[in-house]
Design an enzyme around this catalytic site. Structure first.
Site, short mmCIF file in Angstrom:
data_model
loop_
_atom_site.label_atom_id
_atom_site.label_comp_id
_atom_site.label_asym_id
_atom_site.label_seq_id
_atom_site.Cartn_x
_atom_site.Cartn_y
_atom_site.Cartn_z
N GLY A 267 -2.05 -2.59 1.13
CA GLY A 267 -0.76 -3.02 0.60
C GLY A 267 -0.01 -3.86 1.61
O GLY A 267 -0.29 -3.84 2.80
N VAL A 268 0.97 -4.61 1.11
CA VAL A 268 1.72 -5.53 1.96
C VAL A 268 2.78 -4.79 2.77
O VAL A 268 3.20 -3.69 2.39
CB VAL A 268 2.38 -6.62 1.09
CG1 VAL A 268 3.54 -6.05 0.30
CG2 VAL A 268 2.81 -7.80 1.92
N GLY A 269 3.17 -5.36 3.88
CA GLY A 269 4.26 -4.81 4.67
C GLY A 269 3.86 -4.71 6.13
O GLY A 269 2.71 -4.99 6.49
N GLU A 294 -4.89 -7.90 -2.92
CA GLU A 294 -4.04 -8.91 -3.54
C GLU A 294 -3.40 -9.83 -2.51
O GLU A 294 -3.07 -10.96 -2.80
CB GLU A 294 -2.98 -8.27 -4.44
CG GLU A 294 -1.96 -7.42 -3.73
CD GLU A 294 -0.87 -6.90 -4.68
OE1 GLU A 294 -1.09 -6.89 -5.89
OE2 GLU A 294 0.18 -6.49 -4.19
N ASN A 384 12.23 -1.89 -4.12
CA ASN A 384 11.38 -3.04 -4.42
C ASN A 384 10.57 -2.74 -5.68
O ASN A 384 10.57 -1.61 -6.15
CB ASN A 384 10.43 -3.37 -3.25
CG ASN A 384 9.67 -2.17 -2.78
OD1 ASN A 384 9.86 -1.69 -1.67
ND2 ASN A 384 8.80 -1.62 -3.62
#
Lengths: 492, 492
Positions: A267-269, A294, A384
């Site tokens: 996941g992003v971050g 993704e 978010n």
């Protein structure tokens, strides 16, 4: 069509092909109806349109736009346009401070959907009447354009919309075309399987096709993406990474599925970026390491550089400014190993399943029974959108939720009950914090609680969580709870 | 192999092929280790093994079995075996009164997973060590058997298990072979797409293959399935059906996806059966009506008989005893239009997506913001497993949650907050009760709440729900809530 033929003959070397309606951003913005539904490119905070949103934000008209995107966009949309009060309704992912405030104040009606399916929902699912698509491109011709740093649901949005504006961004390199693989599934019910059999396979084109009659205008710009910024890895990030590596090492020995290759997603971050970066410390043996996710973050470029990563498939290059420069200066080399796909392919449930992905995503908090909240604090305050995390949490062969056990010193991220659930107790296999690893596969809810408290909770909070579990477990319920007491934990 | 060749030459007409180890149920049961993991056939309460579970239940040994199935099984497992105290751990779906009580008492450790993926989780995902598969068949040879009234995750279970027992059921007709299409995906990461392009397509075999060395014994029986019983449709069921028809009529006009065909799925149960039966009242025009679901219930046979249904794909014939007789007496005719598939194909996320399915599933309760609880009353008391409902709710083009607005007179099924979430606010598009239809596509949480209260809540409860919404909406949160007040609604 000549342009299509040209496209087939080799890389596109000019940015504008044919007699296209070049317009300025003000003209384009003026063309957009005050209550239009605007579908934009952008995912991972890159590849989104900039000039037309800014012109809309400057407009003196009373705008009540519905703005739809499939992933994070930059400040021109999620700060300026929102601040201008021009957005009445908003899908899907968002995370800017301004958009968040407007959403919690309910000045903007926000509907949060999964990244894999919002294209279909817009095009076929009756979610909106799609008026106009506004997309960023590095080149455009009569009936095609080449997207820039992200794909997201752009192909679906362009097919769904009545009209199209293209923002031709001169500071995004033309060579980005080498990364793209734009595959378009047919409309249901006559949609065949996506014919992708390998994460680095190519089954589409480097460009997005559109009906030339839809193109209203091309706006030129040289405005840069408002890229991600990541903090340096903290001690907790490094401890989480070490625990994750330890789990992955055991897992690779467990199953023959991982004998030849391991397919990972992050996941992003900042945590995700740190986890990607720290993967280099893991001994994968002779296995190919493949990224099927993704978003590609800076951490993955390091692994590609060292040869530790076989290939990477994603829908966006969610890089820092530094990472973007690094990519742009070496696109041809990276294009050998990186493929960007539309989000309905990158996040496709069936493909995540095919590749036996080990998905690693973060969260705001988890509850002791394994429910995961990744969007709303206290069940009510939006932080978010859910993005594509549910696509991976749900369809990965092994789903890992990785997060620090605390937020600051006073807030445990392991709670008795989470009052917003984005990922259910049926979805997650393993929890990882800086404290340890709770592998809850095959566990009943109470067994999950015992493992999560023992291995993942912070020592400052574990006794209180254990006390909750012990007390509620006196009652004969499958998932014992005392909701008012669980609510107090969140300050209710 | 001779048997395989025989299979290729036409329908199997004998039940036993070759020199197989015929044993009685006691012998088979005695072979099973006291702490074994037993993977069984059975889905929709049919096609499950009966004699070996009963023999295990009669055993005087102290058994601590882990029992795994992919869908509902009959009383021999979920009543007798549980009552005997022989089951320590249980996956995945269950709904019998006895199993439910044992689960809530936490005498049985229950882990609830999605029907589409439990095969992979068992075979590749590290959920259990798979010791022995026990499956019901209508015919068996050296290396193959033909399943009976359901498929479920049988092929995956048989591949995963070290040993295999086959229960050859003489009262299940051999002609059931004509229904089966057993397709086996390869192991990840080299698993290609499932090559199914039409719901009635056939891409596999009528039998399940196995390594002949695994076969420990064949037990013969003529014990019948403990089939479903459905109540007659109530007035509320009929009102829900009418509201659903009204929604479907509008929806078919909305989107070209439905111009030529409508692909439907219905969840199991009395309501689901009633909805299937009442579909005949809907004018589908020239459209093909196709069922792509996990269970075929009696209501669908009616539609097949009248020619109203083009074809039906599922993983189980969850029929009443009457429906089963009707099927058995006309299998060849029904086999022209019915295909039974393994659950990882029937419930495959990518295939549900390909066919643009309109999924209709029920629930225990929904909250005003669109979260759905289908398994745990008050967030803690287990009623049944999640089954395949999440597969369809998540991957359908249009997801409909249909349920009565009240349970009895005193309990609203629309609540301020549900304390167990099986299907998140990101998943469901439309809610239908006997009161009306709330189409919440594109709505923010508060807008969803307004529509659900207005169109779906029972008039006896709507004012109280509206009052909750009005009060909490005074605070600036995206999903405003007062958790203690919401908890009181559930009697906390």
């Amino acid at each position: 069509m000549t342009d299509q033929l040209l496209l087939g003959e080799g890389p596109v070397t000019e940015r504008i092909h044919g007699d296209l309606p070049l317009v300025d951003a003000e003209t384009a913005a003026a063309h957009v109806d005050a209550d239009a539904t605007v579908l934009t490119s952008g995912f991972g905070s890159v590849g989104y349109p900039k000039e037309i949103p800014l012109a809309l934000a400057r407009s003196i008209r009373d705008l009540q736009l519905t703005v739809v995107n499939s992933g994070n966009v930059g400040e021109e949309i999620d700060v300026d346009l929102i601040k201008a009060g021009a957005v009445e309704r908003r899908f899907s992912y968002q995370s800017s401070r301004v958009a968040r405030a407007a959403t919690n104040e309910r000045e903007v009606a926000f509907s949060d959907r999964n990244a894999s399916s919002i294209g279909d929902e817009v095009q076929y699912g009756g979610m909106v009447d799609a008026d106009v698509a506004v997309v960023e491109a590095v080149a455009v011709g009569e009936g095609w354009f080449i997207p820039s740093t992200s794909l997201g649901q752009v192909p679906a949005f362009v097919e769904a919309a009545d009209e199209l504006f293209v923002e031709l961004n001169h500071c995004q390199p033309l060579e980005l075309q080498a990364l793209h693989d734009v595959y378009r599934p047919d409309a249901p019910p006559n949609r065949g399987p996506v014919p992708l059999t390998e994460p680095d396979g190519r089954i589409g084109e480097s460009y997005v096709s559109f009906d030339p009659a839809k193109l209203v205008g091309v706006v030129e710009t040289d405005r840069e993406d408002s890229t991600y910024t990541f903090r340096d890895p903290t001690d907790d990030d490094l401890a989480i990474a070490a625990n994750l590596r330890s789990f992955l090492t055991t897992e690779m020995e467990r199953s023959p599925v991982f004998d030849d290759a391991v397919h990972l997603q992050f996941g992003v971050g900042s945590l995700g970026n740190a986890l990607m970066g720290e993967l280099q410390e893991l001994d994968f043996g002779d296995r190919d390491v493949v990224y099927y996710g993704e978003l590609i973050q800076d951490g993955l470029l390091d692994m590609l550089d060292t040869g530790g990563l076989e290939c990477a498939s994603a829908t966006s290059m969610a890089l820092t400014a530094e990472g973007q420069t690094r990519l742009f200066e070496n696109i041809e080399r990276y294009a050998e190993d990186i493929v960007l796909r539309p989000a309905d392919v990158a996040n496709h449930p069936g493909l995540i399943d095919q590749f036996g992905v080990v998905g690693v995503n973060s969260a705001i908090e988890v509850d002791i029974y394994g429910n995961v909240n990744s969007t709303h604090i206290g069940g009510r305050r939006m932080i978010n959108g859910v993005g594509g995390s549910a696509d991976y949490n749900r369809n990965s062969l092994v789903s890992v939720c990785a997060l620090p056990s605390v937020h600051g010193e006073d807030v445990s991220r392991v709670v008795p009950m989470t009052f917003h659930v984005d990922h259910t107790e049926h979805d997650i296999d393993v929890f990882v914090t800086e404290q340890g690893v709770a592998d809850v596969r095959g566990c009943s809810p109470v067994e999950r609680a015992e493992r999560i408290i023992e291995h993942c909770a912070h020592p400052d909070f574990a006794p209180k969580l254990r006390s909750y579990l012990n007390d509620v477990a006196e009652d004969a319920y499958h998932i014992p709870h005392d909701v008012p007491r669980a609510a107090k934990w969140h300050g209710y």
